[in-house]
Write a protein that holds these residues in place. Structure first.
Motif, PDB file in Angstrom:
ATOM      1  N   GLN A 121       0.826  -1.194   0.000  1.00 38.98           N
ATOM      2  CA  GLN A 121       0.000   0.000   0.000  1.00 38.98           C
ATOM      3  C   GLN A 121       0.871   1.258   0.000  1.00 38.98           C
ATOM      4  OE1 GLN A 121      -3.281  -0.153  -0.611  1.00 38.98           O
ATOM      5  NE2 GLN A 121      -2.954   2.051  -0.948  1.00 38.98           N
ATOM      6  N   LEU A 122       1.949   1.202   0.804  1.00 35.02           N
ATOM      7  CA  LEU A 122       2.868   2.344   0.871  1.00 35.02           C
ATOM      8  C   LEU A 122       3.447   2.640  -0.512  1.00 35.02           C
ATOM      9  CD1 LEU A 122       4.825   4.197   2.834  1.00 35.02           C
ATOM     10  CD2 LEU A 122       6.468   2.451   2.188  1.00 35.02           C
ATOM     11  N   LEU A 123       3.876   1.581  -1.197  1.00 40.20           N
ATOM     12  CA  LEU A 123       4.470   1.762  -2.523  1.00 40.20           C
ATOM     13  C   LEU A 123       3.451   2.337  -3.484  1.00 40.20           C
ATOM     14  CD1 LEU A 123       6.617  -1.475  -2.916  1.00 40.20           C
ATOM     15  CD2 LEU A 123       7.384   0.814  -2.312  1.00 40.20           C
ATOM     16  N   ILE A 124       2.218   1.838  -3.406  1.00 41.42           N
ATOM     17  CA  ILE A 124       1.163   2.350  -4.285  1.00 41.42           C
ATOM     18  C   ILE A 124       0.920   3.826  -3.976  1.00 41.42           C
ATOM     19  CG2 ILE A 124      -1.304   2.175  -4.828  1.00 41.42           C
ATOM     20  CD1 ILE A 124      -0.940  -0.917  -4.294  1.00 41.42           C
ATOM     21  N   ASP A 125       0.900   4.174  -2.678  1.00 38.51           N
ATOM     22  CA  ASP A 125       0.654   5.562  -2.262  1.00 38.51           C
ATOM     23  C   ASP A 125       1.693   6.533  -2.818  1.00 38.51           C
ATOM     24  OD1 ASP A 125      -1.519   4.686  -0.871  1.00 38.51           O
ATOM     25  OD2 ASP A 125      -0.588   4.810   1.118  1.00 38.51           O
ATOM     26  N   ILE A 126       2.946   6.106  -2.878  1.00 36.30           N
ATOM     27  CA  ILE A 126       3.974   7.031  -3.355  1.00 36.30           C
ATOM     28  C   ILE A 126       4.329   6.786  -4.823  1.00 36.30           C
ATOM     29  CG2 ILE A 126       4.961   7.449  -1.063  1.00 36.30           C
ATOM     30  CD1 ILE A 126       7.246   5.557  -1.788  1.00 36.30           C
ATOM     31  N   GLY A 127       3.500   5.984  -5.487  1.00 38.55           N
ATOM     32  CA  GLY A 127       3.651   5.807  -6.921  1.00 38.55           C
ATOM     33  C   GLY A 127       4.817   4.924  -7.352  1.00 38.55           C
ATOM     34  N   GLU A 128       5.248   4.037  -6.471  1.00 38.44           N
ATOM     35  CA  GLU A 128       6.321   3.114  -6.857  1.00 38.44           C
ATOM     36  C   GLU A 128       5.711   1.813  -7.378  1.00 38.44           C
ATOM     37  OE1 GLU A 128       9.567   3.614  -7.063  1.00 38.44           O
ATOM     38  OE2 GLU A 128       9.247   5.679  -6.436  1.00 38.44           O
ATOM     39  N   PRO A 129       6.351   1.213  -8.375  1.00 34.08           N
ATOM     40  CA  PRO A 129       5.779  -0.006  -8.964  1.00 34.08           C
ATOM     41  C   PRO A 129       5.813  -1.196  -7.994  1.00 34.08           C
ATOM     42  CG  PRO A 129       7.946   0.447  -9.871  1.00 34.08           C
ATOM     43  CD  PRO A 129       7.589   1.627  -9.036  1.00 34.08           C
ATOM     44  N   VAL A 130       4.767  -1.971  -8.043  1.00 28.96           N
ATOM     45  CA  VAL A 130       4.634  -3.116  -7.147  1.00 28.96           C
ATOM     46  C   VAL A 130       4.437  -4.384  -7.980  1.00 28.96           C
ATOM     47  CG1 VAL A 130       3.316  -4.077  -5.240  1.00 28.96           C
ATOM     48  CG2 VAL A 130       3.445  -1.600  -5.524  1.00 28.96           C
ATOM     49  N   VAL A 131       5.183  -5.393  -7.653  1.00 29.14           N
ATOM     50  CA  VAL A 131       5.070  -6.649  -8.398  1.00 29.14           C
ATOM     51  C   VAL A 131       3.804  -7.385  -7.927  1.00 29.14           C
ATOM     52  CG1 VAL A 131       6.489  -7.972  -6.766  1.00 29.14           C
ATOM     53  CG2 VAL A 131       6.404  -8.654  -9.153  1.00 29.14           C
ATOM     54  N   GLU A 132       3.174  -8.117  -8.848  1.00 26.86           N
ATOM     55  CA  GLU A 132       1.951  -8.841  -8.480  1.00 26.86           C
ATOM     56  C   GLU A 132       2.264  -9.828  -7.365  1.00 26.86           C
ATOM     57  OE1 GLU A 132       2.948  -9.365 -12.135  1.00 26.86           O
ATOM     58  OE2 GLU A 132       0.969  -9.535 -13.095  1.00 26.86           O
ATOM     59  N   SER A 133       1.498  -9.709  -6.291  1.00 29.96           N
ATOM     60  CA  SER A 133       1.789 -10.573  -5.155  1.00 29.96           C
ATOM     61  C   SER A 133       0.559 -10.721  -4.288  1.00 29.96           C
ATOM     62  CB  SER A 133       2.925  -9.989  -4.329  1.00 29.96           C
ATOM     63  OG  SER A 133       2.481  -8.803  -3.712  1.00 29.96           O
ATOM     64  N   ALA A 134       0.618 -11.649  -3.377  1.00 32.61           N
ATOM     65  CA  ALA A 134      -0.482 -11.836  -2.432  1.00 32.61           C
ATOM     66  C   ALA A 134       0.061 -12.383  -1.130  1.00 32.61           C
ATOM     67  CB  ALA A 134      -1.513 -12.796  -3.015  1.00 32.61           C
ATOM     68  N   ILE A 135      -0.576 -11.969  -0.044  1.00 30.72           N
ATOM     69  CA  ILE A 135      -0.256 -12.528   1.261  1.00 30.72           C
ATOM     70  C   ILE A 135      -1.199 -13.708   1.448  1.00 30.72           C
ATOM     71  CG2 ILE A 135      -0.279 -12.129   3.750  1.00 30.72           C
ATOM     72  CD1 ILE A 135       1.638 -10.310   2.480  1.00 30.72           C
ATOM     73  N   VAL A 136      -0.664 -14.840   1.772  1.00 31.38           N
ATOM     74  CA  VAL A 136      -1.563 -15.974   2.024  1.00 31.38           C
ATOM     75  C   VAL A 136      -1.318 -16.529   3.411  1.00 31.38           C
ATOM     76  CG1 VAL A 136      -1.747 -16.544  -0.422  1.00 31.38           C
ATOM     77  CG2 VAL A 136      -0.021 -17.689   0.986  1.00 31.38           C
ATOM     78  N   ARG A 137      -2.380 -17.046   3.962  1.00 33.27           N
ATOM     79  CA  ARG A 137      -2.303 -17.612   5.318  1.00 33.27           C
ATOM     80  C   ARG A 137      -2.584 -19.108   5.315  1.00 33.27           C
ATOM     81  NH1 ARG A 137      -4.490 -13.029   4.785  1.00 33.27           N
ATOM     82  NH2 ARG A 137      -3.699 -11.173   5.841  1.00 33.27           N
ATOM     83  N   SER A 138      -2.851 -19.641   4.135  1.00 29.55           N
ATOM     84  CA  SER A 138      -3.133 -21.086   4.061  1.00 29.55           C
ATOM     85  C   SER A 138      -2.741 -21.614   2.682  1.00 29.55           C
ATOM     86  CB  SER A 138      -4.619 -21.342   4.295  1.00 29.55           C
ATOM     87  OG  SER A 138      -5.342 -20.837   3.190  1.00 29.55           O
ATOM     88  N   LEU A 139      -2.682 -22.923   2.589  1.00 30.34           N
ATOM     89  CA  LEU A 139      -2.372 -23.573   1.313  1.00 30.34           C
ATOM     90  C   LEU A 139      -3.447 -23.286   0.270  1.00 30.34           C
ATOM     91  CD1 LEU A 139      -0.975 -27.136   2.094  1.00 30.34           C
ATOM     92  CD2 LEU A 139       0.156 -25.258   0.905  1.00 30.34           C
ATOM     93  N   THR A 140      -4.705 -23.274   0.733  1.00 29.27           N
ATOM     94  CA  THR A 140      -5.812 -23.020  -0.191  1.00 29.27           C
ATOM     95  C   THR A 140      -5.655 -21.649  -0.842  1.00 29.27           C
ATOM     96  OG1 THR A 140      -7.045 -24.035   1.611  1.00 29.27           O
ATOM     97  CG2 THR A 140      -8.315 -23.322  -0.335  1.00 29.27           C
ATOM     98  N   GLU A 141      -5.335 -20.648  -0.032  1.00 31.05           N
ATOM     99  CA  GLU A 141      -5.147 -19.303  -0.584  1.00 31.05           C
ATOM    100  C   GLU A 141      -3.988 -19.272  -1.569  1.00 31.05           C
ATOM    101  OE1 GLU A 141      -6.471 -17.001   3.509  1.00 31.05           O
ATOM    102  OE2 GLU A 141      -4.879 -16.093   2.314  1.00 31.05           O
ATOM    103  N   ALA A 142      -2.951 -20.027  -1.252  1.00 28.76           N
ATOM    104  CA  ALA A 142      -1.779 -20.073  -2.133  1.00 28.76           C
ATOM    105  C   ALA A 142      -2.146 -20.668  -3.487  1.00 28.76           C
ATOM    106  CB  ALA A 142      -0.655 -20.871  -1.476  1.00 28.76           C
ATOM    107  N   ARG A 143      -2.904 -21.750  -3.470  1.00 33.33           N
ATOM    108  CA  ARG A 143      -3.303 -22.410  -4.737  1.00 33.33           C
ATOM    109  C   ARG A 143      -4.193 -21.495  -5.558  1.00 33.33           C
ATOM    110  NH1 ARG A 143      -4.682 -27.744  -1.404  1.00 33.33           N
ATOM    111  NH2 ARG A 143      -2.578 -28.578  -1.183  1.00 33.33           N
ATOM    112  N   GLU A 144      -5.039 -20.751  -4.864  1.00 31.63           N
ATOM    113  CA  GLU A 144      -5.934 -19.824  -5.545  1.00 31.63           C
ATOM    114  C   GLU A 144      -5.139 -18.755  -6.306  1.00 31.63           C
ATOM    115  OE1 GLU A 144      -9.143 -17.700  -3.167  1.00 31.63           O
ATOM    116  OE2 GLU A 144      -9.636 -19.844  -3.033  1.00 31.63           O
TER     117      GLU A 144
END
Lengths: 383, 592
Positions: free
Chosen positions: B134-157
């Motif tokens: 969010q910080l990077l987005i706020d100051i206009g810096e590029p962000v690589v596609e990513s996700a925080i996951v808390r489980s295997l199911t979220e990771a597979r998704e």
């Protein structure tokens, strides 16, 4: 001690020191003033910066040529440095923008260069004894050291005469924009200055350094920028007179580097020569009003003498070098006129001072509004 | 400029046990910082569970607690000592994590302890992946596609929307423990499971792989008046995909133009400003080798392992200055302790090349998996300085003190081209030697780069070394050839082996030819200013000739005097370690 590794080329200094090196640019000799810059990147920008006109530039960063050269990084129509002196030259560049090698580029423009020079020893020598006359020799075969030193002593140096005339544009040109109209007095302009103004929407007209103030004012500028450039400002009397008249016109004015020194001379201050100058991309400058320090790109051998600034006339030193306390900026108490000794455009160097352009264009925009209102009142004298 | 009440005592959290990703560099940083606090007249209270450190020596901190680094112990120390401030940014990730815990438990507020250096909010925003994004987005810096996951199911998704390979990074862990690159769904399951288990907050970051991109780091500093400077930038020889701690690193960057350099420098400064850090910060970028596109990969809102490297590479005492900034000093009022005439507000200019090579413990763990990736395996590192990349690299290789004594080492299995290719393609501790071996077999630098992802600039330099090897083996050992080899960093022993003559003879011929090492100073300013520091490196350099018209001034050449320097005594005097300064003092080569 017998000389074991006779180098083909050499940098010969007027005080008799000879630094051996191997040629990699044009196979010619060149005279000039030996200086050093500590920028770690940007050799192409340095070579094409007109402020280096007539100077033999020692790059203190030892690995040069790594990313080659490309068409976009030229700061002017050609390289102006009299010669380059480096430690290690890389002839196999690697960069997606590279279109050729530095050596081929220098050869094309007839500029000699040496590698394998003990650039640190050379830098220390210049630091101790000051920038000096020098001769770069691509092939010293058949010539005695004495003969070469004698030539170095008599070498031409850019401080000897008006050199702005050598580098300024011969013709006026314009960059379209919808913002304020800025006239740039080209004393040795870098492309990035025009680009910085144009990126902010300004309409830019670049005029030769010899353009009289009346002609500049006839262009109805909202602001005038006097550019950096080579040489000793005291040789530029006509340009100083131009600046004096522009100051009298009280329109927004920004002097950069040589432009700053011309402003100083125009308001009655004096300039002097620094022992070995400020050249590099790491110079800290302190803003005396805000206390903020910015890291700046610098390239100058002359400076404005602080005690000569006419304080009574409303002028003051606005910024100073944190390294040696020399003047880095001037401003007027009430007029929209200021100047800086460093390079807000970087190229090469940090971009921390881009706000200088913003402030200048804000002033120009305000001036346009005010003068617009004024001309409406007096019946549209202004075109 | 001190906000609220002045700081007169400071609690410093040490780095605890030496583990992978958090080794002696934090002891070095902590020691430097404690000495800096003493200079400022501040009482320092150190808590460290590791007594085998310099920082716990009697004369470094004013009060030392050798206690476990736990919340409860720190709480009790705070109650007993009632420090005005807490400096958590010098003990690596451990110190930072504990500071967050102390703040969240309300202990800092209850006892009026100010968090110094990095605001709590900045620690959270730099460490928590979502807040960071969010910080990077706020100051206009590029962000690589990513996700925080808390489980295997979220990771597979996530893996259904973004193509493999994916990088797995667990949150709040040391040296990337539990991380890796998943190239298959099975690997994804395995690595995510391990990462979730390793993370204290059970989060892992999944992100698009930037394998093959250049990895560039910047060390930046900021003070309370918003003055920001860059100490150094560094380029990883190994492209993205290898942990920085496991990468061969050069300083400064070698393949960046001024535009690239300034683009990333400006981004690093925007980030430290946005985080509001008062002290040091490390920003890592991925840069596309084929365009100007870049991503911000990671921010360490503290003195990091890279800060220690940057500090030694430039001579700029990062930890010392960071500590002083934390207690309210400004960069423009602190002196540059190397030049002693300019200020700490400047950017070091290097006039040499620095090469760092990680030291892996595979000689002790013969059966360990030698593949390297996003989880750090190195237990140490060596750093070398010289005037050319080739010489710095060869010096560093010799300093490793592994079985691979020099770049000439080869694994007999590399006779099989397929095995060799695998050792170049798959990052491993011997890749540098494998690449050199391939070049020795006539593979082109471009092919080696294609396989490894290492920029051709580096592989061409290796090819140049191979060419000199060949000349040494085939040509007569003339003074000129010795000179070429010495400048490229070949040891006398290696020259002897290649030329087939005894070492003593090479040394004798070299001396006869007048080729001796000279010593150059690491002075932070590329000789622009006179400096006073006992920090030198050796190099082979041609001495300038003097003409009869020039004044003759003879100098003693320090040819026999070896400026041996230990890790601890560099840079400057502020962090000299046990007994190491005396080695230097006994032998002061003339600065050149």
């Amino acid at each position: 001690m017998p000389e074991l590794f006779a180098s083909r080329g050499a940098l010969v200094l007027e005080d008799g020191r000879i630094f051996g090196g191997e040629p990699f640019g044009a196979e010619v000799d060149a005279e000039g003033e030996a200086v050093f810059t500590t920028s770690m990147v940007g050799y192409q920008e340095i070579a094409t910066d007109p402020s280096f006109y007539g100077q033999i530039v020692c790059l203190t960063y030892p690995l040069i040529g790594n990313y080659g050269v490309n068409a976009d990084d030229d700061q002017s129509r050609r390289p102006w440095a009299a010669g380059l002196v480096v430690r290690e030259y890389c002839d196999e560049p690697s960069h997606w923008r590279a279109t050729g090698t530095l050596a081929a580029y220098l050869r094309k423009h007839g500029i000699p260069a040496l590698h394998s020079v003990d650039t640190r020893a050379l830098t220390r020598h210049i630091r101790r004894h000051g920038a000096m006359r020098a001769l770069i020799v691509s092939d010293r075969a058949g010539r005695s050291d004495e003969e070469l030193v004698e030539r170095a002593r008599r070498a031409w140096s850019p401080g000897d005469q008006d050199v702005v005339t050598m580098v300024t544009t011969t013709e006026r040109y314009a960059v379209e924009g919808t913002g304020p109209h800025v006239v740039v007095l080209d004393c040795g302009l870098k492309a990035e200055i025009v680009a910085s103004l144009a990126r902010r929407g300004a309409r830019v007209t670049v005029v030769p350094a010899s353009t009289p103030a009346a002609d500049i004012l006839a262009l109805a500028p909202d602001g005038v920028l006097t550019s950096p450039g080579p040489g000793d400002p005291v040789h530029n009397a006509p340009a100083v007179e131009t600046v004096r008249q522009l100051v009298a016109a009280e329109l927004p004015f920004l002097g950069v580097c040589l432009g700053h020194q011309l402003l100083a001379l125009a308001i009655g201050a004096r300039t002097g020569k620094l022992k070995f100058g400020h050249r590099g991309g790491n110079h800290p400058v302190k803003d005396l009003r805000t206390g903020v320090v910015r890291i700046t790109s610098q390239n100058h051998g002359y400076h404005v003498l602080a005690d000569s600034v006419p304080v009574d006339a409303g002028w003051r030193v606005s910024q100073v070098s944190l390294n040696d306390g020399t003047v880095e900026g001037l401003e007027h108490a009430s007029l929209p006129i200021s100047s800086i000794q460093y390079h807000p455009e970087g190229a090469p160097g940090p971009l921390d001072s881009q706000d200088i352009f913003d402030q200048f264009l804000d002033r120009a925009a305000r001036y346009r509004q005010q003068s617009g209102a004024l001309t409406t009142r007096v019946g549209g004298v202004r075109e | 400029m001190q906000a609220t009440k002045p700081i007169s005592s400071v609690l410093v959290i040490g780095s605890g046990p030496i583990v992978i990703g958090q080794a002696a560099e934090f002891d070095y940083a902590g020691t430097q910082a404690l000495r800096a606090l003493r200079e400022e007249g501040i009482r320092s209270i150190l808590v460290n569970s590791n007594p085998a450190t310099i920082m716990t020596d009697e004369d470094v901190a004013d009060v030392v607690y050798i206690e476990p680094l736990t919340l409860d112990v720190l709480r009790r120390v705070i109650i007993r000592e009632r420090p005005d401030g807490l400096l958590p940014t010098l003990g690596g990730q451990t110190g930072l994590n504990l500071a967050v815990e102390l703040a969240e438990a309300g202990i800092l507020d209850r006892y009026g302890v100010r968090l110094l250096g990095t605001p709590l909010d900045a620690i959270r925003r730099a460490e928590d992946r979502e807040l960071f994004k969010q910080l990077l987005i706020d100051i206009g810096e590029p962000v690589v596609e990513s996700a925080i996951v808390r489980s295997l199911t979220e990771a597979r998704e996530f893996a259904r929307t973004v193509p493999l390979p994916l990088i797995v990074r667990p949150a709040y862990t040391l040296g990337g423990t539990g991380g890796g690159i998943a190239t298959t769904p099975e690997e994804l399951d395995r690595i995510v499971a391990a990462g979730l288990a390793a993370s204290p907050i059970h989060q892992v970051l999944l992100e698009r792989s930037l394998l093959g991109w250049k990895e560039i780091e910047y060390e930046v500093m900021r003070d309370a008046s918003d003055t920001c400077i860059t100490i150094c930038n560094m380029e990883n020889l190994d492209p993205m995909g290898v942990h920085t701690g496991d990468s061969i690193v050069v300083a400064p960057s070698q393949t960046l133009t001024d535009r690239d350099y300034q683009m990333l420098r400006s981004a690093a400064l925007r980030i430290i400003r946005a985080l509001g850090i008062e002290g040091g910060c490390n920003v890592q970028f991925a840069l596309d080798p084929k365009s100007s596109q870049y991503y911000v990969i990671e921010v360490n809102p503290r003195v990091s392992r890279s800060s220690a490297l940057a500090s030694k590479a430039t001579g700029y005492p990062i930890a010392r200055v960071a500590a002083k900034i934390a207690v309210g000093r400004r960069l423009d009022e602190l002196m540059n302790s190397v030049t002693r005439q300019t200020k700490a507000a400047f950017e070091p200019a290097l006039d040499y090349c620095v090469v760092k090579i990680p030291r892996w413990p595979f000689d002790k763990f013969r059966h360990a998996d030698r593949t390297i990736g996003t989880q750090m395996k190195a237990t140490g590192e060596v750093m070398a300085i010289d005037r050319s990349f080739e010489a710095a690299l060869q010096k560093a290789v010799r300093s490793l003190e592994t079985d691979q004594k020099d770049l000439g080492w080869e694994d007999p299995a590399w006779g099989d081209a397929a095995v060799l290719e695998d050792h170049i393609r798959r990052p491993n501790d011997l890749r540098l030697w494998a690449m050199t071996a391939a070049l020795r077999r006539g593979w082109s630098p471009e092919r080696v780069s294609e396989l490894s992802g290492v920029d051709p600039w580096f592989t061409r330099k290796l090819a140049r070394l191979v060419a000199i090897e060949r000349r040494l083996a085939e040509e007569e050992l003339t003074p000129n050839l010795i000179w070429t080899a010495k400048r490229a960093g070949f040891a006398d022993a290696r020259i002897a082996a290649l030329a087939g003559v005894p070492v003593a003879e090479v040394t004798a011929r070299r001396r006869e030819a007048g080729i001796h090492p000279v010593y150059k100073m690491v002075d932070t300013c590329a000789a622009e200013f006179e400096a006073a520091t006992p920090y030198f490196y050796s190099t082979y350099s041609r001495r300038p000739r003097r003409t009869s018209t020039a004044r003759m001034r003879r100098r003693t050449r320090p040819s026999r005097c070896r400026a041996r320097r230990r890790w601890w005594s560099a840079p400057g005097r502020s962090a000299s370690g046990k007994g190491s300064s005396s080695t230097t003092a006994a032998c002061t080569p003339r600065p050149r």
